[in-house]
Design an enzyme around this catalytic site. Sequence first.
Site, short mmCIF file in Angstrom:
data_model
loop_
_atom_site.label_atom_id
_atom_site.label_comp_id
_atom_site.label_asym_id
_atom_site.label_seq_id
_atom_site.Cartn_x
_atom_site.Cartn_y
_atom_site.Cartn_z
N SER A 259 0.79 -1.17 0.27
CA SER A 259 0.05 0.07 -0.14
C SER A 259 0.95 1.22 -0.06
O SER A 259 2.02 1.35 0.62
CB SER A 259 -0.86 0.06 1.27
OG SER A 259 -1.54 1.09 1.26
N GLU A 260 0.35 2.29 -0.63
CA GLU A 260 1.19 3.31 -1.00
C GLU A 260 1.59 4.23 0.53
O GLU A 260 2.52 4.97 0.38
CB GLU A 260 0.21 4.47 -1.78
CG GLU A 260 0.44 3.99 -3.22
CD GLU A 260 -1.19 3.35 -3.37
OE1 GLU A 260 -1.19 2.33 -2.66
OE2 GLU A 260 -1.74 3.57 -4.44
N ASN A 261 0.85 3.92 1.48
CA ASN A 261 1.35 4.53 2.74
C ASN A 261 2.34 3.84 3.63
O ASN A 261 2.42 4.39 4.63
CB ASN A 261 -0.06 4.99 3.60
CG ASN A 261 -0.83 3.33 4.12
OD1 ASN A 261 -0.76 2.76 3.30
ND2 ASN A 261 -1.55 3.68 4.99
N SER B 287 6.13 6.60 2.90
CA SER B 287 5.58 6.45 1.34
C SER B 287 6.73 6.68 0.35
O SER B 287 6.45 6.13 -0.78
CB SER B 287 4.26 7.64 1.23
OG SER B 287 3.36 7.21 1.88
#
Lengths: 482, 482
Positions: A310-312, A349
């Site tokens: 996930s991008e976070n 990120s």
Amino acid sequence: MHATPAAPYVHDQVDKVVASAAEAVADVPDGATLLLGGFGVIQGWAASCILALAARAPRALTVVANTPGVGPLSPQVLAERGLVRKLVASFAVYPTQPAPMGDGIKAGRIALELVPQGTLVERVRAGGAGLAAVYTPTGVGTDAARGKEVREIDGRRFVLERAIRGDVAIVRAHRADRHGNLTYRGGSRNFNPTFATAARTTIAEVDEIVEPGGLDPETIVTPGIFVDRVVRTEHPLAPATLLALSRRFGKQWDLEARERAVGPRGIPPDLMARKVARLLRRGEYVNLGTGLPTLVSDHLEAEQAITLHSENGMLGFGPLAGEAATDIHRYNASGQLVTGLPGESFTDSAEAFAMARSGRVTTIVLGGFQVSARGDLANWRVPSTGVGGIGGAMDLAAGAGRVVVMMFHLTRDGRAKLVPACTYPLTAERCVTTVVTDLCVVDVDADGFVLRELAPGVGVDDVRAVTEAPLRVASDVREMEL
Amino acid sequence: MHATPAAPYVHDQVDKVVASAAEAVADVPDGATLLLGGFGVIQGWAASCILALAARAPRALTVVANTPGVGPLSPQVLAERGLVRKLVASFAVYPTQPAPMGDGIKAGRIALELVPQGTLVERVRAGGAGLAAVYTPTGVGTDAARGKEVREIDGRRFVLERAIRGDVAIVRAHRADRHGNLTYRGGSRNFNPTFATAARTTIAEVDEIVEPGGLDPETIVTPGIFVDRVVRTEHPLAPATLLALSRRFGKQWDLEARERAVGPRGIPPDLMARKVARLLRRGEYVNLGTGLPTLVSDHLEAEQAITLHSENGMLGFGPLAGEAATDIHRYNASGQLVTGLPGESFTDSAEAFAMARSGRVTTIVLGGFQVSARGDLANWRVPSTGVGGIGGAMDLAAGAGRVVVMMFHLTRDGRAKLVPACTYPLTAERCVTTVVTDLCVVDVDADGFVLRELAPGVGVDDVRAVTEAPLRVASDVREMEL
């Protein structure tokens, strides 16, 4: 692992702690550029500092943030007070979340610079690393590259992206010591460590402050050299309220994913998700985009050994947590609370996008508005609806991973989404390898679309009738295995 | 913080563990580009994998490493076997450490690309992040920029530096789980996390392997997505032997610092170090370069609240540990074992150089061969002695911090080191603000050298007689406070 004090060196002399959020932001001047850490969901903003800033009311601010956030504890409150001159972000206006920042942009009071999510964090990372600019593959051939230098290096095109620095960074961390060393929690790390590096003054809002030596030096994520002020705050909302809001926010996205994407006659979203899950190879690292793709996580089998990205900065998390969610710091890039798994890890990120751009994320599943016969993808902006959000899709699609698009075959008003050439703004050129719709599975090769599988009860002519581009039929075309 | 297993998702299916170093490197082909993590000192190489590679003997290798290392457990062993075609490094030949890599370079058998240390790790970081190139301020106006594009951005010049990727990265970490998640120890982190991101195949050699969930996900430095193979090894040397070697190595540098730099008649090195320590402002973040500057750490007072910074990612460490040293993973950029302090933190070298280039390291103390009247510094290569080592000085000097040069006023053969213009290859242009010698303290301003303080018993004319460049005398010139 912890050091023992060594006389006469002991510098218990360093103390960056300030007494209140108001004191922390007391000298933010009019016209300042603010780097606000956080990923855009309800939890995770430096809410007390943002509220203190709104109360102090410096004017003509430039806000750099992944998104303007949701609700009155987010950067939206700065726009509500009329303090924002410009927003630099990867999302600006949420389709279903009318908010002061979006209103200001639509009314022309707030200037908007929309930047792909990975490019945004990378530009700030460059600023914090003393670099002037970087060449990134993200956004080549799209609106994100408009007006920017594009250069061919080793046979591939890259966009020149300039470094961003701020006057003041405000980040939200978990624990700090008096030297300003910081740790974070789960997906709440996201943009914070990078933003902390790139401002003249960096303020950290934390849950807890410990004595020097109270944090294991191997576990410190942001070293104190980057941090000028530390303030401990209580979150304005009780933990249970925050959890309830986060659950509701995630559920709303989930419902949207199902309801907004009503297909004409094919298989339902959950079977599409199951089909996508079956296309994944054993041991892959996979990113699931916002909307329909988030449903895929419920259909993975243990023996597939899939690691979700996930991008976070969450890597290796489990299925959606739903009502059973207890940890507000474990959420995917759509803001949905997820479960934890042994072997998971958390990064910021900048590193999450490094994984994608360098090809270590091997399959990206994205929603789509249009896919062209040469594999162009449009999935971030429908021109008729005004300002869109780029998010992380451009960066993910620019990586070396396989891009699978999961979408209904037709728009809600019955127009084809598999087209000869995209008419909507592009997310990335020539990136799509496979499309899974409610009607079929289509591959994209050098000559265009190839029909591979058909949903139960759907014939080749049914698909042809709702596909605008030429469609070849594979010699072994067969019914979808689900 | 640890996740509890969530059925049916539990992917205990992922297992990257291989049985031996030989197996880990079994498919490294001739002509491969290797990224070898480690900082160049005795400890910290992936020694078992390097030895296994030497035994397997693929030919025509390109080795990318901070340095070729020291001793038969370092990349030197690959050169000894004649397997190396090219070295990309920030040091190549140690003046007092004759070794196979240096011999190969001098004999023309091994090609050398000498790269500033911070640029080297940043180029590999770009490779691992999917970027093509970055614009860095490091090396402008020096040999490091020769043949490269230099571009003015916002009124400052930057060098275009291309990304580096490898075929195989071999890193040394502390603990791993079967997913390839890694943790490190102290200054042994250095180049490893960055190198792990930038190869087609990444191999991690570790002390210990645990089950998934055995590492707190908040403390994982290299997430498993970047790692393809994990191998547990015993270090070929017993811990006590390694510690003794590391101590001796550090002491050797220390002696060199004192012996090689014999001044003509001024104060001894320890008083020079004391003088430099007195010039530091309260609360500063300070980097002490190799040689004489390492002596400064023994003269800091607790109330100065100085935080020391080192290029291998150590921040906030204490004075030199000397014979009392017990932790081989706590060492400064000169390879000297140091003490720990409460409030210290460990990062990788990419972040360490980010701190410097972006100006968060506020004072840099460097040794010098020559300083010019406009503040140019030459400190990395004496042309007559052959191949030199750039190390981290170019990156440190390119940052926004103050550069203090600590050197003897004259060379050993009696030539002036304060000169109208440098004749040796530059480290950085117009960077020096103050020079502390055995005779005096000199500032550099827009018009050249200004004499501020004189060593006890030294007169203005004494300094003038051994200074080649014009020297103005401050109106308040005074005896050195020590």
